[in-house]
Scaffold this motif. Structure first.
Motif, PDB file in Angstrom:
ATOM      1  N   LYS A  58      -0.244  39.965   2.493  1.00 45.61           N
ATOM      2  CA  LYS A  58      -0.231  38.930   1.467  1.00 45.61           C
ATOM      3  C   LYS A  58       1.164  38.327   1.371  1.00 45.61           C
ATOM      4  O   LYS A  58       2.156  39.010   1.602  1.00 45.61           O
ATOM      5  CB  LYS A  58      -0.586  39.503   0.085  1.00 45.61           C
ATOM      6  N   ILE A  59       1.193  37.073   1.032  1.00 42.02           N
ATOM      7  CA  ILE A  59       2.472  36.448   0.673  1.00 42.02           C
ATOM      8  C   ILE A  59       2.785  36.933  -0.735  1.00 42.02           C
ATOM      9  O   ILE A  59       1.905  37.007  -1.581  1.00 42.02           O
ATOM     10  CB  ILE A  59       2.359  34.915   0.725  1.00 42.02           C
ATOM     11  N   ARG A  60       4.028  37.301  -0.973  1.00 47.03           N
ATOM     12  CA  ARG A  60       4.418  37.817  -2.275  1.00 47.03           C
ATOM     13  C   ARG A  60       5.551  36.993  -2.867  1.00 47.03           C
ATOM     14  O   ARG A  60       6.454  36.561  -2.145  1.00 47.03           O
ATOM     15  CB  ARG A  60       4.829  39.282  -2.168  1.00 47.03           C
ATOM     16  N   VAL A  61       5.477  36.786  -4.165  1.00 41.53           N
ATOM     17  CA  VAL A  61       6.514  36.084  -4.915  1.00 41.53           C
ATOM     18  C   VAL A  61       7.012  37.070  -5.970  1.00 41.53           C
ATOM     19  O   VAL A  61       6.232  37.552  -6.795  1.00 41.53           O
ATOM     20  CB  VAL A  61       5.961  34.803  -5.574  1.00 41.53           C
ATOM     21  N   THR A 101       1.149  28.215 -10.599  1.00 43.94           N
ATOM     22  CA  THR A 101       1.113  28.441  -9.150  1.00 43.94           C
ATOM     23  C   THR A 101       0.379  29.735  -8.827  1.00 43.94           C
ATOM     24  O   THR A 101      -0.401  29.798  -7.874  1.00 43.94           O
ATOM     25  CB  THR A 101       2.541  28.456  -8.578  1.00 43.94           C
ATOM     26  N   TRP A 102       0.594  30.772  -9.624  1.00 40.47           N
ATOM     27  CA  TRP A 102      -0.118  32.044  -9.445  1.00 40.47           C
ATOM     28  C   TRP A 102      -1.622  31.834  -9.524  1.00 40.47           C
ATOM     29  O   TRP A 102      -2.371  32.280  -8.670  1.00 40.47           O
ATOM     30  CB  TRP A 102       0.356  33.051 -10.481  1.00 40.47           C
ATOM     31  N   TYR A 159      -3.007  29.998  -6.415  1.00 42.39           N
ATOM     32  CA  TYR A 159      -2.976  30.652  -5.108  1.00 42.39           C
ATOM     33  C   TYR A 159      -3.424  32.111  -5.098  1.00 42.39           C
ATOM     34  O   TYR A 159      -3.498  32.717  -4.019  1.00 42.39           O
ATOM     35  CB  TYR A 159      -1.564  30.556  -4.518  1.00 42.39           C
ATOM     36  N   VAL A 201      -2.054  35.291  -2.183  1.00 45.51           N
ATOM     37  CA  VAL A 201      -0.670  35.276  -2.672  1.00 45.51           C
ATOM     38  C   VAL A 201      -0.595  36.191  -3.880  1.00 45.51           C
ATOM     39  O   VAL A 201      -1.424  36.119  -4.781  1.00 45.51           O
ATOM     40  CB  VAL A 201      -0.225  33.843  -3.053  1.00 45.51           C
ATOM     41  N   GLN A 202       0.394  37.085  -3.891  1.00 45.88           N
ATOM     42  CA  GLN A 202       0.564  38.021  -5.001  1.00 45.88           C
ATOM     43  C   GLN A 202       1.899  37.749  -5.692  1.00 45.88           C
ATOM     44  O   GLN A 202       2.929  37.694  -5.030  1.00 45.88           O
ATOM     45  CB  GLN A 202       0.537  39.460  -4.486  1.00 45.88           C
ATOM     46  N   VAL A 236      10.559  34.948  -2.119  1.00 47.12           N
ATOM     47  CA  VAL A 236       9.262  34.727  -1.493  1.00 47.12           C
ATOM     48  C   VAL A 236       9.251  35.549  -0.208  1.00 47.12           C
ATOM     49  O   VAL A 236      10.184  35.477   0.605  1.00 47.12           O
ATOM     50  CB  VAL A 236       9.007  33.229  -1.194  1.00 47.12           C
ATOM     51  N   ASP A 253       7.012  36.837   3.215  1.00 45.81           N
ATOM     52  CA  ASP A 253       5.906  36.432   4.090  1.00 45.81           C
ATOM     53  C   ASP A 253       4.954  37.597   4.370  1.00 45.81           C
ATOM     54  O   ASP A 253       5.127  38.706   3.866  1.00 45.81           O
ATOM     55  CB  ASP A 253       6.434  35.799   5.380  1.00 45.81           C
TER      56      ASP A 253
END
Length: 175
Positions: free
Chosen positions: A73-76, A97-98, A101, A106-107, A155, A157
């Motif tokens: 997962k993409i993580r922020v 945005t959360w 996505y 995206v987490q 961010v 990847d």
């Protein structure tokens, strides 16, 4: 002429001992402060292209928050504080945005920085933040990430590498 009367040696030692004790206490205090300073230093932040440091925290709703629990997962990762004015400016953007996505792999994670847990929770409730957020006891995670102020966002990847670091508030377009 008689030599001046000198105090017995044991009496002289008793008079000196408070000075020696004070000097030793000051020395120990100095060594303790130096050790604390070295142990609480902030690391250099992870650079773009480098692996992100893993963390294990507990969210405010008592769920595990583990960066390594979301592979693929993409993580922020957002460091915030309730007392931070720019954090207030960006929180609605993060939530928007959360929600946009979350179903696309995206987490988001919110990590309270130098903040009381109760105040951080109130802050998140005020902005209806639904992504996992928790406190960082002793700011250990923040130190590993090299955080020096808030807001600060990383961010990550799919391979677990940093692709972007934001200092200051971010917008949905930047994410």
């Amino acid at each position: 002429m008689e030599p001046p009367h000198s105090a017995p040696e044991s009496e002289t030692r008793r008079r000196r001992s408070p000075a020696w004790i004070a000097a030793a206490a000051i020395g120990l205090l100095f060594v303790g402060l130096l050790a604390f300073s070295l142990s609480s230093r902030t690391s250099a932040p992870p650079q773009v292209g480098s692996p992100v440091p893993l963390f294990q925290l507990t969210s405010f709703d008592d769920q595990p928050m583990e960066l390594n629990a979301e592979p693929g997962k993409i993580r922020v990762i957002n460091f915030f504080a309730s007392w931070c004015i720019p954090c207030r400016q960006e929180d609605a953007n993060l939530e928007q945005t959360w929600r946009q996505y979350a179903d696309l792999g995206v987490q988001f994670y919110g990590i309270a920085y130098e903040d009381a847990a109760s105040r951080a929770q109130e802050f998140l409730e005020e902005f209806d933040a639904s992504y996992p957020s928790g406190e960082d006891p002793g700011n250990r995670t923040a130190r590993v990430y090299g955080v020096t102020g808030v807001p600060e966002t990383f961010v990550v990847d799919l391979q677990g590498q940093v692709v972007k670091r934001f200092l200051g508030p971010i917008t949905p377009d930047q994410l």
